[in-house]
Design a protein around this motif. Structure first.
Motif, PDB file in Angstrom:
ATOM      1  N   LYS A 186      26.045   8.609  41.580  1.00 56.52           N
ATOM      2  CA  LYS A 186      26.629   9.500  40.071  1.00 56.52           C
ATOM      3  C   LYS A 186      27.312   8.630  39.461  1.00 56.52           C
ATOM      4  CE  LYS A 186      28.033  11.122  44.457  1.00 56.52           C
ATOM      5  NZ  LYS A 186      28.446  12.046  45.303  1.00 56.52           N
ATOM      6  N   GLU A 217      28.342  13.790  36.907  1.00 54.77           N
ATOM      7  CA  GLU A 217      29.449  14.498  37.778  1.00 54.77           C
ATOM      8  C   GLU A 217      31.132  14.189  37.644  1.00 54.77           C
ATOM      9  OE1 GLU A 217      27.210  12.107  39.008  1.00 54.77           O
ATOM     10  OE2 GLU A 217      25.688  13.334  39.928  1.00 54.77           O
ATOM     11  N   SER A 257      31.036  19.874  37.259  1.00 50.07           N
ATOM     12  CA  SER A 257      31.693  18.127  36.451  1.00 50.07           C
ATOM     13  C   SER A 257      32.747  18.658  37.047  1.00 50.07           C
ATOM     14  CB  SER A 257      31.066  17.667  35.637  1.00 50.07           C
ATOM     15  OG  SER A 257      29.040  17.691  35.478  1.00 50.07           O
TER      16      SER A 257
END
Ligand code: SAM
Ligand code: DTB
Ligand code: SF4
Length: 345
Positions: A186, A217, A257
């Motif tokens: 990520k 993210e 996010s």
């Protein structure tokens, strides 16, 4: 919720420029669609290799070419890194972020960091590392060790980038982000405000981030920490409300996010931090030190979080009592040392 990847700089700039209260109201409403406004995520940073960096990032006290008070240190031993991670867990952090002042690590260095990632993960913490540019193979090596996040910031707009860094280009950053993403790790990717950039540059950074597919993210928004000896020391201060606007726009452009209010909190009033959290930031670094510069510290943050009626998040990993490295005692330690903790799972 619509996840867009076709933002233009004009659109992003118009968003930042919206009437302040409209912007914040919409950002808070979007925030609540995905996040609990009472929960703040906590990460703790450790500089695992400090200073002597060959790059020329004009904001950075770790660049070898600037005369700052940072003393270079070699890569820490895994056992020392794990000891620091245990302390971080005990102070309520769920993510442990390890930073190294490298332009690009060697394969041997990546192997050593992978060993540390594996050991920190075994404590039940999420792991994040930031090591500079990575090849596809190095990205896979870290993914195989179980790395959760790779931090690699775009820092500012493509247009302003060359005014801040000349030893690499924007495309180098994008290449590493793609390598890391392809390896299945990520992304933690954001930037710095307060470097003398224009509002258009802040919009340009957000467009670069929001047009990544998928969105990073984690999106750290740093306020420049002005360090004596760095070229950006003495830059005129940014209007703090521009930071709030930038965070609100990030929240609206990347609605799912986690936006982190990162460096610079030591220079901010509690009220400014509260506004940033209201605008959609929901994550901070705890502890009294970032990598090499000061951070507010646990006493101050516990007080602030309590005054804002917020709690620290616990990840699934930490909340999982079946996790082999976790005992009831570990969880008790966490919940008595942090203000209030609850599971987000
Ligand atoms: N060398 C690696 C790199 O540049 O990606 C990792 C470490 S570097 C210190 C990580 C990030 O810290 C940078 O990308 C920058 O966004 C942020 N940073 C460094 N110095 C800063 C400062 N003085 N104020 C705010 N953010 C800073
Ligand atoms: C990020 O965006 N901010 C953190 C983390 N990622 C690595 C680093 C902030 C560093 C601030 C300057 C210092 O302490 O050296
Ligand atoms: Fe080196 Fe990273 Fe600092 Fe740039 S930001 S000088 S690459 S440690």
């Amino acid at each position: 919720m619509e996840l867009r990847h076709d933002w233009t700089v004009a659109e992003a700039e118009a968003l930042i420029a919206r009437p302040f209260h409209d912007l914040l109201a919409d950002a808070q409403a979007v925030h609540r669609q995905t996040f609990d406004p009472q929960v703040v995520e906590a990460a703790i940073l450790l500089s695992i290799k400090t200073g002597a960096c060959p790059e020329d990032c004009a904001y950075c006290p770790q660049a070898a070419r600037y005369d700052t008070s940072v003393e270079p240190e070699r890569l820490m031993a895994t056992a020392d890194i794990v000891a620091a991670a245990r302390n971080a867990l005990a102070s309520g952090a769920t993510r442990f972020c390890m930073g190294a002042a490298w332009r690009e690590p060697t394969d041997r260095q990546v192997g050593l960091v992978a060993e540390a990632v594996d050991a920190v993960r075994a404590l039940g913490m999420e792991t994040c590392v930031t090591l500079g540019m990575l090849t596809p193979d190095q990205s896979h090596r870290l993914a195989d060790a179980g790395l959760d996040f790779y931090n690699h910031n775009l820092d500012t707009s493509p247009e302003f980038y060359g005014k801040v860094i000349t030893t690499r280009v924007y495309e180098d950053r994008l290449d590493t982000l793609a390598n890391v993403r392809d390896a299945g790790v990520k992304l933690c990717c954001g930037g710095i405000v307060g470097m003398g950039e224009s509002r258009t540059d802040r919009a340009g950074l957000l467009v670069q981030l929001a047009n990544l597919r998928p969105h990073p993210e984690s999106v750290p928004i740093n306020l420049l920490v002005q360090v004596p000896g760095t070229p950006l020391y003495g830059t005129p201060e940014l209007d703090p409300l521009e930071l709030v606007r930038t965070i609100a726009a990030a929240r609206l452009m990347m609605p799912a996010s986690v936006v982190r209010l990162s460096a610079g909190r030591s220079q901010m009033s509690d009220e400014l931090q509260a506004l940033c959290l209201h605008a959609g930031a929901s994550s901070v670094f705890l502890g009294d030190r970032l990598l090499t510069t000061p951070n507010p510290g646990d006493d101050h943050d516990q007080d602030l979080l309590a005054r804002l009626d917020t709690e620290l998040a616990v990840t699934d990993l930490v909340a999982d009592e079946d996790h082999p490295a976790l005992t009831g005692a570990t969880l008790v330690t966490v919940s008595t040392s942090a203000a209030q903790i609850r599971s987000t799972s």
